[in-house]
Enzyme design. Structure first.
Site, PDB file in Angstrom:
ATOM      1  N   HIS A   1       0.899  -1.147   0.013  1.00  0.00           N
ATOM      2  CA  HIS A   1      -0.023   0.002  -0.143  1.00  0.00           C
ATOM      3  C   HIS A   1       0.690   1.275  -0.004  1.00  0.00           C
ATOM      4  O   HIS A   1       0.735   2.016  -0.848  1.00  0.00           O
ATOM      5  CB  HIS A   1      -1.011  -0.181   1.129  1.00  0.00           C
TER       6      HIS A   1
ATOM      7  N   GLU B   1     -22.913  19.567   5.781  1.00  0.00           N
ATOM      8  CA  GLU B   1     -21.810  21.027   5.562  1.00  0.00           C
ATOM      9  C   GLU B   1     -20.667  20.486   4.976  1.00  0.00           C
ATOM     10  O   GLU B   1     -20.102  21.307   4.003  1.00  0.00           O
ATOM     11  CB  GLU B   1     -21.785  21.511   6.839  1.00  0.00           C
TER      12      GLU B   1
ATOM     13  N   HIS C   1     -24.309  25.689  19.737  1.00  0.00           N
ATOM     14  CA  HIS C   1     -24.334  26.190  18.566  1.00  0.00           C
ATOM     15  C   HIS C   1     -23.555  27.576  18.487  1.00  0.00           C
ATOM     16  O   HIS C   1     -23.421  28.172  17.385  1.00  0.00           O
ATOM     17  CB  HIS C   1     -25.810  26.781  18.135  1.00  0.00           C
TER      18      HIS C   1
END
Ligand code: TPP
Ligand code: NAG
Ligand code: NAG
Ligand code: NAG
Ligand code: MG
Length: 689
Positions: A263, A417, A479
């Site tokens: 990888h 978002e 908030h």
């Protein structure tokens, strides 16, 4: 199509990736070696591009969402004749090279978007596909398919594990983006080993549930014809995005193929030798490309150049028939704004009423939308409260939904978002759109991964970030942003604006729209703000300025946004109650203020006067501008906003009132009284680059 040349080309890509990662002793050979066949088929048989002009508008777009596999992309770009030389390949991952450790859009010709943080690229691809659909719907005319193209994306298991890819894929399904074709490198390996330790869901069913068309190719290591057939099928489905589940072997050809050992570690010397022997290459030589491979790819590159030449003729006829549209398209592609556009920005006088800056923002958008047709806005499900949609806007929606059409300029991002941020990066990267998106400032943090890439990749993306402080009131600490501004101010090449009134809001947009290579976050209040004497667009556009000068000032109050008007009252209070003269500086954007001359910055924050910053946020970062800081290094509180600002209990020691500010200004004056005061603008390293 299983002819020798195809296989030779595929093996050349694999060996180049093995050589380059071994040479730089760093990088990821596994994904390039596993995806070499699909890359060959896609670029050679399907993709439309001209290596000599990577900017050609009507090229197909390609995004490597599994950006760690970038040697695949560098190899392809080199082989097809983009301006990436073999020396550049040899300089893979070296300082100053155009082949950095992960793809970076502005560094390397042919790289559309900056990828590496997993999951972002597929969202960018959704944005690019939306931009194609929008640009086609806006500019194409009968007989003039100026834009008729596809967006292709490769992604790994990691991208599919990241939540953000789900946000954007869900929206892409809803939007029926038939021009988007993604390939999942289903190799069952990520860094921790077999994906069965953490990733066992049915991805195919999940994507079908999103509304995608999904096809599976069982042998992604050999079945070139099957891969071509799959892409063909996906192109034929025009009302759904497509996912190709491509089963591959990571590090195909290595002795460690199929394991996480390939990888992210270069192959060992003896492994590379056996690889070259197995593929019929000279085991003693490195960075070898058979001339027939160059010649073969040159044919497709020439087809691309011819396609562009033909398109240029089409565009010339388009210019004759539709001169206005043509001029608009050219202007947009240059990134220029229309001459005199800024005259549309609203200005205010002190007699105008107090207005919330989120509302002032809506007024700006409404005034400029007709002049700036490249504005494509949207919101993460907060249209009503963050006021991002102008009257009469048409939604960007598939026509079949009856909710809008692809020429629409308002995107319903849903409650996504992070997806919105990453999609906007793709919209901006396409070249014909300036995207903006609305949400609460606090939730821009949800999209921090995408915002960081906006800044790093120099795209013009605008966040309309409302409810910007404890001033949002009742919704409370969950908030109310505290650390958000400090976080994004610390991000290089990102403008964080916090305007204080109408003129400053216009200034924020003026600079945000005009700056072609920098994203902006415009922090806007929920509460009403008065129009401040002395604020002008030109002043605020310098990032910081003296709002109120006073002769013999003993302290400078430095503030942003909703606190500037409280500082104005505090200055009066100081004069009336303490006989202290305070001057006031508004500093709506650190990034832009920092770019002003030292002389100008010193005129705003001069020597000899102590300064106090006032902002209802973390004080981190303000030390750079002020001697003392009044802020909020703790969470806010829920309650009516004036009560929250006023609160002065030991539990909520806020005091963001004229009196509270005055108290701290007095302390500042006293503390600095007997010591020489130098402006923080003076720094020891000014003369060192
Ligand atoms: C957001 C993010 N988290 C973590 C990483 C580190 N990382 C790079 S590759 C990788 C594994 C990816 O697995 P997969 O997509 O299956 O790639 P493959 O091993 O198949 O090449 C991880 C965790 C990253 N690049 N981005
Ligand atoms: C707003 O700016 C304009 C010009 O830029 C200026 O004339 C006006 O006085 C300013 N308004 C306020 C409230 O300062
Ligand atoms: C050839 C082709 O299918 N072109 C499509 C490219 O994308 C636009 C926008 O989605 C479509 O309108 C075209 O049909
Ligand atoms: C233009 C627009 O959508 N305005 C809306 C803003 O939000 C308020 C409610 O908060 C609506 O009344 C407006 O119509
Ligand atoms: Mg994998």
């Amino acid at each position: 199509m299983s002819g020798n040349i195809d296989q030779l080309a595929v093996n050349t890509i694999r060996i180049l990736a093995a050589d380059a990662t071994a040479n730089s002793k760093s990088g990821h050979p596994g994904a390039p070696m596993g995806m070499a066949p699909i890359a060959h088929v896609l670029f050679d048989k399907f993709m439309k591009f001209n290596p000599k002009n990577p900017e050609w508008l009507n090229r197909d777009r390609f995004v490597l969402s599994n950006g760690h596999g970038c040697m695949l992309q560098y190899a392809i770009l080199h082989l097809f004749g983009y301006a990436i030389t073999m020396d550049d390949i040899k300089n893979f991952r070296k300082v100053g090279s155009i082949t950095p450790g992960h793809p970076e859009a502005h560094d390397t010709p042919g790289i559309e978007v900056t990828t590496g943080p997993l999951g972002q690229g597929i969202c960018n691809a959704v944005g690019l596909a939306m931009a194609q659909a929008h640009t086609a719907a806006t500019f194409n005319k009968p007989g003039f398919n100026v834009v008729d193209n596809y967006t292709y994306c490769f992604m790994g298991d990691g991208c599919l594990m990241e939540g953000v890819s789900g946000e954007a894929s869900s929206l892409a399904g809803h939007l029926q983006l038939g021009n988007l074709i993604a390939v999942w490198d289903d190799n069952h390996i990520s860094i921790d080993g077999d994906t069965n330790c953490a990733f066992t869901e049915d991805v195919v069913k999940r994507y079908e549930a999103y509304g995608w068309h999904v096809v599976t190719v069982e042998d992604g290591n050999h079945d070139l014809a099957g891969m071509a057939a799959a892409i063909e099928k996906c192109k034929a489905v025009t009302d759904k995005p497509s996912l190709i589940q491509l089963k591959t072997t990571i590090g195909f050809g290595s002795t460690q193929e199929g394991t996480h050992g390939v990888h992210g570690s270069p192959l060992k010397a003896d492994d590379i030798k056996q690889l070259k022997q197995k593929f019929g290459f000279d085991p003693e030589k490195s960075f070898v490309v058979p001339q027939e491979v160059y010649d073969y790819y040159a044919k497709h590159a020439a087809e691309g150049a011819a396609a562009e030449a033909e398109w240029n003729q089409l565009l010339a006829k388009y210019a004759e028939k539709y001169p206005a549209e043509h001029a608009d398209l050219q202007r947009r592609l240059r990134g220029d704004l229309p001459e005199g556009w800024e005259k549309a920005l609203p200005v205010y006088s002190t007699s105008d009423s107090a207005v919330a800056s989120r509302k002032l923002s809506e007024i700006v958008l409404s005034k400029v939308e007709a002049i700036l047709p490249e504005l494509v806005g949207g919101s993460a499900d907060l249209t009503g409260s963050n006021l991002t949609r102008w009257k009469g806007a048409v939604d960007f929606q598939p026509p079949s939904t009856g909710l809008g059409d692809y020429s629409g300029r308002y995107v319903r991002y849903g409650v996504r978002e992070h997806g919105m941020g990453a999609i906007m990066n793709g919209l901006a990267a396409y070249g014909t759109i300036i995207p903006y998106g609305g949400t609460f400032l606090n939730f821009v943090s949800y999209a921090a991964g995408a915002v960081r890439l906006s800044a790093l990749s120099h795209v013009r993306v605008i966040w309309v970030a409302t409810h910007d402080s404890i001033g949002l009131g009742e919704d409370g600490p969950t908030h109310q942003p505290i650390e958000t501004l400090a976080h994004f101010r610390a991000l290089p090449n990102c403008m964080v604006w916090r305007p204080a009134d109408g003129n400053e809001t216009s200034a924020a947009y003026k600079v945000a729209f005009a700056h072609k290579t920098c994203p902006s976050i415009i922090a806007l209040s929920r509460q009403n703000l008065p129009q401040l004497q002395g604020s002008t667009i030109d002043n605020a556009a310098r990032g910081g300025y003296v709002l109120q000068e006073v002769e013999g000032a003993q302290v400078t109050l430095v503030s942003t946004g909703s606190e500037v008007s409280i500082c104005v009252e505090a200055a009066k209070y100081l004069a009336d109650n303490h006989g202290i003269k305070a001057r006031i500086v508004s500093l709506p954007c650190f990034e832009i203020f920092d770019s002003q001359s030292k002389e100008y910055r010193l005129s705003v924050l001069p020597d000899g006067i102590p300064s106090l910053s006032v902002e209802v946020m973390s004080t981190m970062g303000w030390e750079k501008y002020t001697h003392e800081q009044f802020g909020l290094n703790r969470f806010g509180a829920s309650g009516p906003y004036l009560d929250v600002y006023k609160a002065s209990s030991s539990q909520h020691p806020f005091e963001f009132t004229p009196e509270g500010i005055a108290k701290r200004a007095v302390a500042t004056v006293n503390f600095w009284k007997d010591v020489p005061v130098r402006s923080p603008v003076n720094r020891a390293f000014d003369q060192i680059i």
